[in-house]
Structure formats: structure tokens, C-alpha cells
Design a protein around this motif. Structure first.
Motif, PDB file in Angstrom:
ATOM      1  N   LEU A 221       0.825  -1.207   0.000  1.00  0.00           N
ATOM      2  CA  LEU A 221       0.000   0.000   0.000  1.00  0.00           C
ATOM      3  C   LEU A 221       0.861   1.261   0.000  1.00  0.00           C
ATOM      4  CD1 LEU A 221      -2.868  -0.896   2.511  1.00  0.00           C
ATOM      5  CD2 LEU A 221      -2.781  -1.211   0.037  1.00  0.00           C
ATOM      6  N   VAL A 222       1.886   1.276   0.834  1.00  0.00           N
ATOM      7  CA  VAL A 222       2.719   2.476   0.915  1.00  0.00           C
ATOM      8  C   VAL A 222       3.526   2.667  -0.363  1.00  0.00           C
ATOM      9  CG1 VAL A 222       4.665   1.338   2.067  1.00  0.00           C
ATOM     10  CG2 VAL A 222       4.321   3.780   2.354  1.00  0.00           C
ATOM     11  N   VAL A 223       3.952   1.568  -0.981  1.00  0.00           N
ATOM     12  CA  VAL A 223       4.688   1.672  -2.238  1.00  0.00           C
ATOM     13  C   VAL A 223       3.798   2.276  -3.323  1.00  0.00           C
ATOM     14  CG1 VAL A 223       5.697   0.342  -4.134  1.00  0.00           C
ATOM     15  CG2 VAL A 223       6.366  -0.145  -1.784  1.00  0.00           C
ATOM     16  N   VAL A 224       2.564   1.798  -3.428  1.00  0.00           N
ATOM     17  CA  VAL A 224       1.626   2.338  -4.417  1.00  0.00           C
ATOM     18  C   VAL A 224       1.334   3.813  -4.130  1.00  0.00           C
ATOM     19  CG1 VAL A 224      -0.732   2.197  -5.300  1.00  0.00           C
ATOM     20  CG2 VAL A 224       0.599   0.114  -4.956  1.00  0.00           C
ATOM     21  N   ALA A 225       1.177   4.155  -2.845  1.00  0.00           N
ATOM     22  CA  ALA A 225       0.921   5.546  -2.474  1.00  0.00           C
ATOM     23  C   ALA A 225       2.098   6.440  -2.874  1.00  0.00           C
ATOM     24  CB  ALA A 225       0.668   5.644  -0.978  1.00  0.00           C
ATOM     25  N   VAL A 226       3.317   5.962  -2.659  1.00  0.00           N
ATOM     26  CA  VAL A 226       4.506   6.729  -3.041  1.00  0.00           C
ATOM     27  C   VAL A 226       4.566   6.900  -4.552  1.00  0.00           C
ATOM     28  CG1 VAL A 226       7.021   6.628  -3.165  1.00  0.00           C
ATOM     29  CG2 VAL A 226       5.874   6.165  -1.002  1.00  0.00           C
ATOM     30  N   LEU A 227       4.263   5.828  -5.297  1.00  0.00           N
ATOM     31  CA  LEU A 227       4.281   5.908  -6.756  1.00  0.00           C
ATOM     32  C   LEU A 227       3.226   6.886  -7.264  1.00  0.00           C
ATOM     33  CD1 LEU A 227       4.776   2.145  -7.725  1.00  0.00           C
ATOM     34  CD2 LEU A 227       6.470   3.972  -7.738  1.00  0.00           C
ATOM     35  N   ALA A 228       2.081   6.931  -6.588  1.00  0.00           N
ATOM     36  CA  ALA A 228       1.018   7.862  -6.989  1.00  0.00           C
ATOM     37  C   ALA A 228       1.471   9.309  -6.815  1.00  0.00           C
ATOM     38  CB  ALA A 228      -0.244   7.600  -6.180  1.00  0.00           C
ATOM     39  N   THR A 229       2.199   9.589  -5.736  1.00  0.00           N
ATOM     40  CA  THR A 229       2.694  10.955  -5.534  1.00  0.00           C
ATOM     41  C   THR A 229       3.772  11.306  -6.548  1.00  0.00           C
ATOM     42  OG1 THR A 229       4.364  10.270  -3.915  1.00  0.00           O
ATOM     43  CG2 THR A 229       2.187  10.832  -3.070  1.00  0.00           C
TER      44      THR A 229
END
Length: 338
Positions: A212-220
Motif C-alpha cells: 500500500l505504501v509503495v503504491v501511495a509513493v508511486l502515486a505521488t
């Protein structure tokens, strides 16, 4: 312009096919090296962070010296100015990464692996946006004006948020990327080392909070790419130099995060400085576009841009340190939690 400048896709560039290939291989080698170094989760010591930070500062500066000696002072100044802009914007990236790591309660031993996923994703996205930017500059007469509008709008938003005291926050429950993932797969409550997925007791595969945090970082990363690529195109129109400045600025983020983690909270005026820099580059782009239509319109030299950017960064750093040093003990605690 040097007589060895390579003309690619209608744009003047120092990037020959060989130079592009060597650079891409070099970036991949450095990225793989970072993943190898972090293959065993561990807490990063200040000595380790300082060592890697020194390496990732010395490397782009040495490369800038080579560009200067090989292609001339104009390309050298453009590269160094672009690198400084990208490095400044990358510090703003670190603010958001810090918020995401805290919001997802990422264990300190896993923090650098999350950062590496974000850096890898950012490199890919920047490459895509750089290619799109180059295509726009080649085919659209108003591309520079469009980039100028994007930067001016971003500067206004940064300034408005800074003046209103709006603090950046992360609402995990309302993040679209997180909600989308939860619809397709179950998510565990506990981290399983650096693994993105784990197996439940009933045999089903589930995502870990790490995913989840990896996807959130990629989204930013997408948001930051929209701002940073037009900004560096405001310094140089050379797609190769644009990519090189982005790559070098991003590769050092993993180590820089741990060096600046405590200091980041003291840069309370950084948003003002970034707003001024983006607005200045936006005006520079607008004047460049207008100069192509009306030759009497003046342009801002790259060397002058370098001076302005350095001056702004020095001022906001000094004022930030003074503001936090003079803050009352209770106020400083609040500032440091931002």
C-alpha cells in the motif's frame, strides 16, 4: 552551441545515442546497487547516510564538470542550474515521503526500501514526461507557454498553502490508490519484512501494508513529475540534460532522506522558496515563448537564473533556521512534528 551537438527529433541536444545508452546503463547499475545494499532490512546509521549522500553529490557534480569541459560553459551552466532546481524540488518530495512513511507506520528498517521503490517509479515517470515534453516542444508552438502556466499555477498553490498555514497531511482511507487495491485483494495489518504480498492461514494471497505504501509513493511521483519536468525544461531545452538532472537528483534521495530527516521539519519556509523559484522559471518560460514571436521581448539568461535560484534557497534556509531557533520550546515541538 558546440559543433558536436547532436540533433535529435528536431531538438538540439548533446545526447548522442551512445551517450544515452551509457547514461541509462549507469542509472540502472546505480539503482540495482541501491537495491542490493538494502536487500537486508536495517536501520540506517548517520554515518552510512552521510557516506552515500556524499557519493550522490560528488557524482553529479563531477558529471557536470565533464559536461562543462566537453560541451562548453553554456551546457555546463544549464546542467548545474537544472540539477539545483531538481534537487530543491526533491527535498519537497521528501516531505511527502516522510508523511507517507509515518502514516503507514513503516518500520525504520524498511524505510529505505520504500524510498527505493519510489525512486525507481519516479525515474520511469520522469522519463515518460521528459519524452512527452520533448514531443510537445517539437510540435506545439505554445508548449513553452503551457509549461509556464503549469509552473505559475503550482507556484500560486504552494504560496497560498504556505500563507494560510495549510499543512500537508495524508489521509490513507481516502487515497484512491489504496481504496482500489483493497477492492481487488485483502490487506494484512502487519508487515512481512520487505515483501509486498504474504500468504494467509487459509492459503490466500494478501497484500501487506508495504504494498500500500509503495503504491501511495508511486502515486505521488506522478504529481511531482508534472511540476519538475516543466521546471527543468525552463532551464534547458536539451532532453538529455533534462533527464540527467532528474536522474541524479532522484538517485540520491534514499540517503538524503536519512540525513535530512530531522532537519526537514526546520525548513518551514521552503514552500515559499519553491513557490518563488517555480514562478520565476514560469516567467522565464513565458518570456522565452514571447521572444520567439516578438524578438524585442527580453529573455532571462541561464546564469542569471542560477544566481536567483541559489539566492532564494540561501534566504529561505536562513530564515527557516532563524524562525525555528527563535520558536518557543512548545512551538518548536509542533514545528518539528510537521
Amino acid at each position: 552551441m558546440s559543433d558536436i551537438t547532436y540533433l535529435s527529433a528536431g531538438l538540439s541536444s548533446v545526447g548522442t545515442p551512445t551517450l544515452w545508452a551509457v547514461t541509462l546503463v549507469g542509472v540502472l547499475v546505480l539503482l540495482v546497487l541501491d537495491f542490493v545494499v538494502t536487500r537486508r532490512p536495517h536501520e540506517v546509521t548517520m554515518k552510512e547516510a552521510l557516506g552515500w549522500s556524499a557519493f550522490y553529490v560528488a557524482l553529479p557534480l563531477a558529471f557536470g564538470g565533464w559536461v562543462w569541459s566537453r560541451y562548453g560553459s553554456q551546457q555546463g551552466v544549464e546542467y548545474l542550474t537544472g540539477y539545483l532546481v531538481e534537487k530543491s524540488l526533491s527535498v519537497d518530495n521528501l516531505f511527502v515521503f516522510m508523511l507517507l512513511l509515518a502514516a503507514f507506520a513503516v518500520p525504520s528498517a524498511l524505510a529505505q526500501r520504500v524510498l527505493l521503490y519510489g525512486i525507481a517509479g519516479a525515474l520511469v515517470l520522469r522519463g515518460v514526461f521528459i519524452a512527452l515534453g520533448a514531443a510537445a516542444l517539437q510540435t506545439l508552438d505554445f508548449a513553452f507557454l503551457l509549461f509556464a502556466i503549469i509552473l505559475l499555477a503550482t507556484a500560486v498553490k504552494l504560496l497560498r498553502d504556505a500563507v494560510s498555514g495549510h499543512e500537508q497531511t495524508v489521509d490513507i482511507a481516502n487515497m484512491r490508490s489504496v481504496r482500489l487495491l483493497r477492492k481487488f485483494m485483502p490487506v494484512t495489518d502487519e508487515y512481512d519484512g520487505p515483501n509486498l504480498t504474504t500468504r494467509l492461514k487459509d492459503g490466500r494471497r494478501a497484500l501487506t501494508p508495504m504494498a500500500l505504501v509503495v503504491v501511495a509513493v508511486l502515486a505521488t511521483d506522478v504529481v511531482f513529475a508534472v511540476d519538475s519536468v516543466p521546471a527543468v525544461y525552463g532551464i534547458t531545452e536539451d532532453p538529455y540534460l533534462v533527464f540527467a538532472t532528474n536522474a541524479f537528483a532522484l538517485l540520491g534521495l534514499r540517503a538524503l532522506y536519512f540525513v535530512l530527516h530531522a532537519a526537514l521539519s526546520r525548513l518551514v519556509h521552503l514552500s515559499y522558496g519553491l513557490a518563488v523559484i517555480l514562478a520565476f522559471i514560469g516567467v522565464k518560460l513565458g518570456l522565452h515563448w514571447a521572444h520567439g514571436i516578438w524578438s524585442g521581448v527580453p529573455e532571462i539568461p541561464t546564469l542569471a537564473s542560477l544566481g536567483v535560484i541559489i539566492g532564494v534557497l540561501v534566504i529561505v534556509t536562513l530564515t527557516s533556521l532563524r524562525a525555528t531557533r527563535k520558536a518557543e520550546p512548545g512551538t518548536r515541538e509542533v514545528i518539528e512534528r510537521r
